[in-house]
Enzyme design. Sequence first.
Site, PDB file in Angstrom:
ATOM      1  N   GLY A 149     -13.474  -1.471  -7.376  1.00  0.00           N
ATOM      2  CA  GLY A 149     -14.667  -0.644  -7.219  1.00  0.00           C
ATOM      3  C   GLY A 149     -14.680   0.222  -5.983  1.00  0.00           C
ATOM      4  O   GLY A 149     -15.737   0.577  -5.480  1.00  0.00           O
ATOM      5  N   GLY A 150     -13.497   0.548  -5.450  1.00  0.00           N
ATOM      6  CA  GLY A 150     -13.408   1.508  -4.361  1.00  0.00           C
ATOM      7  C   GLY A 150     -14.161   1.089  -3.111  1.00  0.00           C
ATOM      8  O   GLY A 150     -14.068  -0.052  -2.659  1.00  0.00           O
ATOM      9  N   THR A 176      -9.975   0.734  -8.725  1.00  0.00           N
ATOM     10  CA  THR A 176      -8.997  -0.323  -8.479  1.00  0.00           C
ATOM     11  C   THR A 176      -9.046  -1.332  -9.626  1.00  0.00           C
ATOM     12  O   THR A 176      -9.871  -1.234 -10.515  1.00  0.00           O
ATOM     13  CB  THR A 176      -9.330  -1.069  -7.167  1.00  0.00           C
ATOM     14  N   ASN A 223      -6.164   4.686  -6.953  1.00  0.00           N
ATOM     15  CA  ASN A 223      -7.278   5.354  -6.279  1.00  0.00           C
ATOM     16  C   ASN A 223      -8.294   5.869  -7.295  1.00  0.00           C
ATOM     17  O   ASN A 223      -8.978   5.075  -7.918  1.00  0.00           O
ATOM     18  CB  ASN A 223      -6.801   6.450  -5.335  1.00  0.00           C
ATOM     19  N   THR A 266      -4.258  -0.504  -7.136  1.00  0.00           N
ATOM     20  CA  THR A 266      -5.006   0.750  -7.239  1.00  0.00           C
ATOM     21  C   THR A 266      -4.101   1.951  -7.485  1.00  0.00           C
ATOM     22  O   THR A 266      -2.935   1.946  -7.088  1.00  0.00           O
ATOM     23  CB  THR A 266      -5.812   0.993  -5.948  1.00  0.00           C
ATOM     24  N   SER A 322      -8.210   1.229   3.634  1.00  0.00           N
ATOM     25  CA  SER A 322      -8.633   0.764   2.320  1.00  0.00           C
ATOM     26  C   SER A 322      -9.834  -0.167   2.447  1.00  0.00           C
ATOM     27  O   SER A 322     -10.101  -0.721   3.516  1.00  0.00           O
ATOM     28  CB  SER A 322      -7.485   0.028   1.630  1.00  0.00           C
ATOM     29  N   ARG A 378       0.846  -1.196   0.000  1.00  0.00           N
ATOM     30  CA  ARG A 378       0.000   0.000   0.000  1.00  0.00           C
ATOM     31  C   ARG A 378       0.881   1.245   0.000  1.00  0.00           C
ATOM     32  O   ARG A 378       1.972   1.268   0.577  1.00  0.00           O
ATOM     33  CB  ARG A 378      -0.862  -0.023   1.261  1.00  0.00           C
TER      34      ARG A 378
END
Length: 586
Positions: free
Chosen positions: A470-471, A381, A401, A399, A449, A111
């Site tokens: 899909g966030g 993502t 973002n 991702t 996240s 991340r």
Amino acid sequence: MGALTAFSAYSLLCLGAAFVLLLQVPGTVSARSSSHRREVIAAQRSAVATDDGRCSVIGTNVLRDGGNAIDASVAAALCLGVVSPASSGIGGGAFMIIRLANGQAHALDCRETAPLKASQNMYANDVSSKSSGPLSVAVPGEVAGLYDAWKQYGKLPWKRLVRPAIVLAQKGFEVSPYLHMQMVKTQVGILKDKGLRKVFASNGSLLQIGQICHNRELAQTLEAISRYGPKVLYNGSVGFSLVQDIQKSGGILTMEDLGVYQVKWRKPVIAEVIGHQILSMPPPSAGGAGMILILNILARYGVPHGISGSLGLHRAIEALKHMIAVRMNLGDPDLVDVSKVLSDMLSDKFAEELKATIYDNMTFNSNHYGGRWNQINDHGTSHLCVVDGDRNSVSMTSTVNAYFGAKFLSPRTGILLNNEMDDFSIPEEVGVHPPAHANFIKPSKRPLSSMTPTIVLKGGQLKAVLGASGGAMIIAGTTEVFLNHFGKGMDPLSSVMAPRFYHQLIPNVVLYENWTTVTGDHFELPTDLRNSLKKKGHVLKDIAGGTICQFLVLNPENYKYVTNGVRHAEIVAVSDPRKGGFPAGF
């Protein structure tokens, strides 16, 4: 296509069941008229499912060349960063769940992190700079993570895995319908930025579907990474050029930020739910714990009867609302103590307590669910799933973002940068509740996240690999696909095709699919289910979008492949048609 297998009896059964389901629920999904859907295949040995079929094929070719699931995931992820750059890439980060054939399981956290010069109040004078532009950029981690995974468990040479992405970036690739849709939605940002404009526009206009897109600077960057590994980015010439581009535009990223970045190897969150063992991502993702909490609540109603029909849908929405309220207490475990919250979310007792507050005849306002903090709205993502011939497996979500991340592409390196700083909470946020302290900005901290890469076992044997892009909707989408198959007994394709619903607690609105995708399929929650929810007090809103799920299932009815004296079940691989991808395997 050579990477695709012929359909077995089971996969044909899957197709038949899917279309029977569509006929039974008129208006739910209008599927393309076809006797063969490329979104589902049956593979005897290995399979790869990604958001873009070109990357599924590239991953499968790595497996054909003797690579394992880790090798394939590296090549497929780098491919996605080139052909699906609005969603992922080496300027972003990722989470990966790895389960080896010997039973070992790992959660790899690459991340993005806040720069060393970042601070809690850095956006006090300009909140908009948190969501786009060079100040929204966090330290990218994907290259470091992919290399770490390969170095630990890969088989093929690193150069072999990077090469396909280099070729795509150098020679160019056709703009897919989904990428074009993302480009149109981000048109202002693309045309405003010099780097993005050079790659995705021609003579001041966006490239169209089918036109060839090149990113030759990115090809050169990937070539350097293939030769020298991640050090050329984190402590070398590529990193120096990247930092210069960012700082020239007003960003705060430094070479020191790149040099101190660390990949984290963590323990997956593990739980037994509905007769299966789930391995998923721990904090700083809320995905694994969130999915397990929802499933633990719903399991108490009995499966499948208690989770079926309109009442089952209502219960699922209520469980989702409870999870959303709890998840904002999580944060980066290296800088925030989240042990009590995590323990609660994995606890049967806690699930029972929350179930007791769910009423079958009504819903409530957001305060009922105990939400204390404002939600973050994480964004786009990409997801991939891999199972190899030895039954090593990988579930990976990557991702940048938002669509096209920070809307900033480094001209000298071709790297599209993330806007992951927007996933942090800040004191300046205005909402129904205060901002979440556990997710405040600190130097080198990782933002919370929703990514939910997941592997499913039963009796110690691999049963499925799944996840979604899909966030903020990812947890719901992944959980729904799991429940469709393992809770309701739907076949893999139908489990992915079923229309989905979402909830963010604030606003207190049920979001449901109502859209025609790039493939021509129309997804919409049936009218009778919507009316039932309204009678219980739910407020509904339709959306033209949602999650994109990838799903690999081991078929217990077919054991044709034998390796080292062990018979392996056939793999049914499904790529979500919502994004236009397809799986590959052999």
